[in-house]
Write a protein that holds these residues in place. Structure first.
Motif, PDB file in Angstrom:
ATOM      1  N   THR A  87       2.928   5.873  -2.711  1.00 49.56           N
ATOM      2  CA  THR A  87       4.101   6.651  -3.111  1.00 49.56           C
ATOM      3  C   THR A  87       4.067   6.925  -4.605  1.00 49.56           C
ATOM      4  OG1 THR A  87       5.399   5.713  -1.309  1.00 49.56           O
ATOM      5  CG2 THR A  87       6.624   6.685  -3.136  1.00 49.56           C
ATOM      6  N   LYS A  88       3.728   5.899  -5.396  1.00 47.92           N
ATOM      7  CA  LYS A  88       3.612   6.087  -6.846  1.00 47.92           C
ATOM      8  C   LYS A  88       2.515   7.094  -7.174  1.00 47.92           C
ATOM      9  CE  LYS A  88       5.069   1.470  -8.286  1.00 47.92           C
ATOM     10  NZ  LYS A  88       4.617   0.213  -8.892  1.00 47.92           N
ATOM     11  N   GLU A  89       1.378   6.968  -6.495  1.00 45.70           N
ATOM     12  CA  GLU A  89       0.260   7.889  -6.731  1.00 45.70           C
ATOM     13  C   GLU A  89       0.651   9.315  -6.351  1.00 45.70           C
ATOM     14  OE1 GLU A  89      -3.669   9.134  -7.719  1.00 45.70           O
ATOM     15  OE2 GLU A  89      -2.436   7.426  -8.291  1.00 45.70           O
ATOM     16  N   ASN A  90       1.377   9.451  -5.250  1.00 46.08           N
ATOM     17  CA  ASN A  90       1.843  10.769  -4.811  1.00 46.08           C
ATOM     18  C   ASN A  90       2.758  11.393  -5.858  1.00 46.08           C
ATOM     19  OD1 ASN A  90       2.110  12.931  -2.992  1.00 46.08           O
ATOM     20  ND2 ASN A  90       4.001  12.074  -2.179  1.00 46.08           N
ATOM     21  N   LEU A 135       0.684  12.509  -8.770  1.00 38.80           N
ATOM     22  CA  LEU A 135      -0.044  13.737  -8.458  1.00 38.80           C
ATOM     23  C   LEU A 135       0.879  14.950  -8.444  1.00 38.80           C
ATOM     24  CD1 LEU A 135      -2.473  12.448  -5.694  1.00 38.80           C
ATOM     25  CD2 LEU A 135      -3.054  13.123  -8.027  1.00 38.80           C
ATOM     26  N   LYS A 136       2.102  14.759  -7.943  1.00 38.18           N
ATOM     27  CA  LYS A 136       3.073  15.861  -7.979  1.00 38.18           C
ATOM     28  C   LYS A 136       3.374  16.249  -9.421  1.00 38.18           C
ATOM     29  CE  LYS A 136       5.642  14.916  -3.722  1.00 38.18           C
ATOM     30  NZ  LYS A 136       6.938  14.470  -3.196  1.00 38.18           N
ATOM     31  N   THR A 137       3.536  15.232 -10.274  1.00 33.33           N
ATOM     32  CA  THR A 137       3.797  15.496 -11.687  1.00 33.33           C
ATOM     33  C   THR A 137       2.615  16.223 -12.315  1.00 33.33           C
ATOM     34  OG1 THR A 137       5.202  13.549 -11.840  1.00 33.33           O
ATOM     35  CG2 THR A 137       4.333  14.408 -13.903  1.00 33.33           C
ATOM     36  N   GLN A 144       0.831  -1.203   0.000  1.00 32.99           N
ATOM     37  CA  GLN A 144       0.000   0.000   0.000  1.00 32.99           C
ATOM     38  C   GLN A 144       0.866   1.254   0.000  1.00 32.99           C
ATOM     39  OE1 GLN A 144      -2.646  -0.599   3.400  1.00 32.99           O
ATOM     40  NE2 GLN A 144      -4.363  -0.239   2.016  1.00 32.99           N
ATOM     41  N   VAL A 145       1.921   1.239   0.792  1.00 33.74           N
ATOM     42  CA  VAL A 145       2.829   2.386   0.843  1.00 33.74           C
ATOM     43  C   VAL A 145       3.468   2.601  -0.524  1.00 33.74           C
ATOM     44  CG1 VAL A 145       5.035   3.193   1.792  1.00 33.74           C
ATOM     45  CG2 VAL A 145       3.278   2.309   3.317  1.00 33.74           C
ATOM     46  N   ALA A 146       3.883   1.526  -1.162  1.00 33.20           N
ATOM     47  CA  ALA A 146       4.494   1.640  -2.496  1.00 33.20           C
ATOM     48  C   ALA A 146       3.497   2.220  -3.492  1.00 33.20           C
ATOM     49  CB  ALA A 146       4.998   0.272  -2.965  1.00 33.20           C
TER      50      ALA A 146
END
Length: 88
Positions: free
Chosen positions: A41-44, A47-49, A36-38
């Motif tokens: 992290t990918k989703e974050n 979203l930053k991009t 879930q953390v991984a």
């Protein structure tokens, strides 16, 4: 005394089995949380991009708007000059 030792041994074996089961369950939950953390992290990062692209898009819109305004002003000035030359 022998019966007590057998019961105690059995109780310890049962406790050991329960501990092993608890450890296995905890390991599974830990692995699920790591996944879930991984994913988060990918989703974050995605979203930053996306936020960075949105900011860049806004900057480009402003730049395009300024360019259109400058073009209109230049066209207006050119027309004014042409009118002045025609009047002379």
């Amino acid at each position: 005394m022998c019966m007590y030792a057998l019961n105690a041994s059995h109780a310890l074996a049962c406790r050991a089995d329960l501990l092993d089961d608890a450890r296995a369950g905890a390991c599974k939950r830990e692995r699920a949380l790591q996944l879930q953390v991984a994913e988060l992290t990918k989703e974050n990062e995605r979203l930053k991009t996306a936020a960075t692209l949105a900011e860049e898009n806004e900057r480009l819109k402003v730049a395009a708007s300024l360019a259109v305004r400058e073009k209109k002003e230049a066209t207006t000035q050119a027309l004014a000059k042409m009118k002045m030359h025609n009047l002379l």
